[in-house]
Structure formats: structure tokens, C-alpha cells
Design a protein around this motif. Structure first.
Motif, mmCIF file in Angstrom:
data_model
loop_
_atom_site.group_PDB
_atom_site.id
_atom_site.type_symbol
_atom_site.label_atom_id
_atom_site.label_comp_id
_atom_site.label_asym_id
_atom_site.label_seq_id
_atom_site.Cartn_x
_atom_site.Cartn_y
_atom_site.Cartn_z
ATOM 1 N N ARG A 294 5.252 -1.551 31.148
ATOM 2 C CA ARG A 294 3.805 -1.566 30.912
ATOM 3 C C ARG A 294 3.021 -1.425 32.211
ATOM 4 N NH1 ARG A 294 1.019 -6.906 28.510
ATOM 5 N NH2 ARG A 294 1.799 -7.659 30.514
ATOM 6 N N SER A 295 3.559 -1.936 33.304
ATOM 7 C CA SER A 295 2.833 -1.921 34.569
ATOM 8 C C SER A 295 2.949 -0.600 35.316
ATOM 9 C CB SER A 295 3.323 -3.065 35.472
ATOM 10 O OG SER A 295 4.662 -2.844 35.879
ATOM 11 N N VAL A 296 3.787 0.326 34.817
ATOM 12 C CA VAL A 296 3.971 1.577 35.561
ATOM 13 C C VAL A 296 3.455 2.806 34.814
ATOM 14 C CG1 VAL A 296 5.965 0.640 36.779
ATOM 15 C CG2 VAL A 296 6.351 2.019 34.745
ATOM 16 N N VAL A 297 3.002 2.645 33.575
ATOM 17 C CA VAL A 297 2.467 3.787 32.835
ATOM 18 C C VAL A 297 0.980 3.573 32.556
ATOM 19 C CG1 VAL A 297 4.631 4.477 31.775
ATOM 20 C CG2 VAL A 297 3.180 2.806 30.612
ATOM 21 N N ALA A 298 0.250 4.684 32.547
ATOM 22 C CA ALA A 298 -1.177 4.628 32.235
ATOM 23 C C ALA A 298 -1.331 4.560 30.714
ATOM 24 C CB ALA A 298 -1.883 5.854 32.792
ATOM 25 N N LEU A 299 -1.720 3.402 30.224
ATOM 26 C CA LEU A 299 -1.853 3.227 28.771
ATOM 27 C C LEU A 299 -3.077 3.956 28.235
ATOM 28 C CD1 LEU A 299 -0.904 -0.527 28.393
ATOM 29 C CD2 LEU A 299 0.561 1.482 28.381
ATOM 30 N N TYR A 300 -4.113 4.047 29.065
ATOM 31 C CA TYR A 300 -5.339 4.752 28.695
ATOM 32 C C TYR A 300 -5.610 5.799 29.772
ATOM 33 C CZ TYR A 300 -5.753 0.643 25.710
ATOM 34 O OH TYR A 300 -5.507 -0.355 24.796
ATOM 35 N N PRO A 301 -5.103 7.016 29.593
ATOM 36 C CA PRO A 301 -5.213 8.045 30.634
ATOM 37 C C PRO A 301 -6.658 8.379 30.992
ATOM 38 C CG PRO A 301 -3.663 8.691 28.927
ATOM 39 C CD PRO A 301 -4.370 7.488 28.418
ATOM 40 N N GLU A 302 -6.857 8.832 32.223
ATOM 41 C CA GLU A 302 -8.187 9.264 32.649
ATOM 42 C C GLU A 302 -8.713 10.348 31.717
ATOM 43 O OE1 GLU A 302 -6.322 7.870 36.584
ATOM 44 O OE2 GLU A 302 -5.668 8.826 34.722
ATOM 45 N N GLY A 303 -9.996 10.233 31.364
ATOM 46 C CA GLY A 303 -10.632 11.204 30.494
ATOM 47 C C GLY A 303 -10.634 10.815 29.035
ATOM 48 N N LEU A 304 -9.934 9.740 28.679
ATOM 49 C CA LEU A 304 -9.840 9.318 27.281
ATOM 50 C C LEU A 304 -11.119 8.589 26.861
ATOM 51 C CD1 LEU A 304 -7.857 9.131 24.834
ATOM 52 C CD2 LEU A 304 -7.258 6.861 25.680
#
Length: 366
Positions: A294-304
Motif C-alpha cells: 500500500r505504501s509503494v503504489v499510488a492508490l489515487y493517480p495524478e489527474g483522477l
């Protein structure tokens, strides 16, 4: 720029990020006005999300964790090595690939170099690339996620090389399965599903006969579908019977599989995929590994586009590395009204405000 589902794109939207194929050729150039024919082509290519221009978020810069040249080199190597496996298996020939370890070790080194220079949370959604074979891109993505998680777990150099090789080869057994079954859009028959499940054993049998491939990499292919509670395959082993590398690769494998567009279902967004992993944490997946992931992936990507718990609406503009569940959001609507002067809200500084909804038309596609 704003991240939108290709199901939500409308004629006249301006493409904000160039779309390439896996050889680096430009398919659609940034700045082009999308026609209905182009939008239809995006659907045909299986592209789930694209970036379109949006004046309110023109300053968003997407940092790609893995450089384009690294991706192209990796896919080229995966294609070459995997296609040899496919061709030989079709002819029922046993063979060795003496350079396989050497070739893939170079790919792993290049990925690690990129990851070590990129400290942001991973968002492979930002990589608007179309591939000609799902197994190839999946193998690359799983390797990237696996190595990023392994770095978070403080694996040493030897361990990183070992798990990286296991990740890149985890699905090599699928090259022994006919494409019409791998890419079948409808429900698989019991016989076809058994053939799909056999890829773990097939991959193990192939890899263990390769003189330069460590047996540990073969076991990663063998065990990546095993689950802690014994519900996995091919052997139904449990807990400590499963090597830690296989437990790590299993998380990366599932996450990429459900966030990728397939012929038989739409892609999930990262936050939804993580919820699915958490649903199996402690039973199917190692809970500590899911939490580290969870700490290494963007759960809410930029632009969402998102809606907050207090009703405000906005667009994600930046990640908080220390708290991926709480990015920085540019507020564009308040009390049901569009704002003339948008402003940025750091959710890591306001923990009582959370993201409760993504743009509805995105949610409807998953």
C-alpha cells in the motif's frame, strides 16, 4: 491534465499524453483533438485510461517510474525469450536457453536503477502504452511492482536479483497455452480453466531444466498462485510452505491483473484493487506484505477526479509518499458550485477529510 476512462472520453477532447506502442512508435500524439474514430481505436487497443488536457490542472507533471527506454528494452527481451519458449513447446522440443539469465539480469538491473532514482509511489496507469501480448506487459509490470515492494522490504542486492528473475519469469508457462484460450472473451470451460491453471506447473518444469536459471526462480513460477489458506494451486500448500518471494510476487501479480484491461473485463482502479487484496489479507495474502505494498503504489493517480468526505470535489495533483491514501487534491467544486479560484488541499494535513468517491463515470467502467 486529467485522467479519464476511455469510456468517458468525448469527441473533441485534447490528448494530453502521447500514446505509444511497446516498440516506442507513436500511435496518437499529445495535443491531438480526439475524433470518434480515434476513441473507437482506443477501445479496440484495450487502453483503459488516458490523459486529456484540462486548464485547471495544466501544471500536473507525470513522473514515470520506469523510463521509456527501459520499458522498450524489457519488452523486447521478454518477447524474444518467451517466443522461443512458445515455438519450442509447440514442437514438443526440450531445450535450454543458456543466455536467459544473462539477458533478464540486465533488464532487472535497468529497472532497479530507475526505481532507485524515483521515490514517488508507483502509478503504471500513467504509462499510456499499448502492447501486442498481455503476458509480455504483465510480466514487466509484475516485475516492477515486485522489485518496488522488495526495495521497501529492504531486500539486499542478491535477493533483489533473485526475486526480480522469479517475477519476470513467473508466467512463462503461459507460453505453452494456446492464445485462443488465454484471450478467450467468454467463460472458460472446466477443461480450458485446467489448462490455464497448468501454467504454474508448466513454467516450473521448463525453468528447472534451464542450467543458468536458479531453482528458486522456478519455484516462484510454481508457487505464485498458492495462497496462505491452501486455496491456491497447483499444490494447495499453505503459510510457511510458500516461499516469501512467491508471496510477494502473488500480490504484484493480482494487483496488475485486476488493474489491466482484459478482453473479458474492465480494469479496476488502484484503490479498488488494493481493497480486494485487503479482503484476502491474512487468509490468502500475507497481511504485512499487503500493508507494505500500500505504501509503494499510488492508490489515487495524478489527474483522477475525486469527491471528498465533506462534499468537495477535486482532481489529484500530487502523491504523499508517506501516506498514499491521502494525496494532494486540487479543489474545483465546493457546495455544488464550480470555483473560479481553485486551491490545493493536502489530505495528509487534514486526516479528517478522506476520498469517498472517484468520478462516477470512471467507477461505472470497473
Amino acid at each position: 491534465m486529467r485522467l479519464v476512462s476511455t469510456q468517458a472520453v468525448t469527441e473533441g477532447d485534447i490528448l494530453a499524453k502521447t500514446i505509444h506502442n511497446d516498440s516506442g512508435q507513436v500511435l496518437l500524439q499529445e495535443g491531438i483533438s480526439l475524433s470518434s474514430r480515434m476513441i473507437g481505436r482506443l477501445h479496440e487497443l484495450g487502453i483503459s485510461f488516458i490523459y486529456i488536457k484540462d486548464d485547471r490542472t495544466a501544471d500536473i507533471e507525470i513522473e514515470e517510474a520506469i523510463q521509456r527506454e527501459t520499458k522498450q528494452n524489457a519488452i523486447k527481451t521478454i518477447k524474444r525469450e518467451f517466443r522461443v519458449v512458445s515455438e519450442k513447446s509447440t514442437l514438443n522440443k526440450a531445450f535450454n536457453s543458456p543466455q536467459m539469465n544473462k539477458h533478464f539480469s540486465k533488464v532487472i538491473d535497468e529497472i532497479l536503477n530507475d526505481l532507485n532514482s524515483h521515490q514517488q509511489a508507483l502509478s503504471i496507469l500513467s504509462d499510456v502504452i499499448t502492447y501486442d501480448n498481455y503476458v509480455f506487459t504483465h510480466s514487466l509490470n509484475v516485475t516492477v511492482y515486485t522489485l518496488r515492494l522488495a526495495l521497501e522490504l529492504n531486500y539486499n542486492e542478491k535477493q533483489l536479483k533473485e526475486i526480480g528473475l522469479g517475477a519476470i519469469l513467473h508466467d512463462v508457462g503461459k507460453m505453452m497455452i494456446p492464445l485462443e484460450i488465454l484471450n478467450k472473451p467468454g467463460k472458460l470451460t472446466d477443461e480450458e480453466f485446467s489448462m490455464i491453471k497448468a501454467h504454474a506447473s508448466e513454467g516450473f518444469e521448463y525453468l528447472r531444466k534451464q542450467h543458468d536459471v536458479p531453482l528458486l526462480a522456478a519455484h516462484c513460477a510454481f508457487q505464485h498462485h498458492e495462497r496462505l489458506d491452501g486455496s491456491g494451486y497447483p499444490r494447495g500448500i499453505q503459510h510457511n510452505e510458500i516461499h516469501e518471494y512467491a508471496k510477494v510476487i502473488a500480490i504484484a501479480d493480482v494487483f496488475d491483473a485486476i488493474t489491466s484491461q482484459r478482453v473479458y473485463r474492465h480494469a479496476m482502479l488502484p484503490n479498488e484493487a488494493l481493497e480486494l487484496l485487503y479482503a484476502g489479507a491474512g487468509t490468502q495474502f500475507d497481511q504485512s506484505l499487503v500493508e507494505a505494498f500500500r505504501s509503494v503504489v499510488a492508490l489515487y493517480p495524478e489527474g483522477l477526479s475525486v469527491t471528498l468526505s465533506d462534499g468537495r470535489e477535486g482532481i489529484v495533483v500530487k502523491q504523499n509518499q508517506s501516506l498514499t491514501t491521502h494525496p494532494i487534491v486540487r479543489i474545483i467544486r465546493e457546495n455544488g458550485c464550480d470555483l473560479q479560484d481553485c486551491y490545493d488541499l493536502d489530505l495528509a494535513q487534514q486526516l479528517d477529510v478522506t476520498i469517498v468517491k472517484i468520478e462516477s463515470i470512471l467507477a461505472n467502467t470497473v
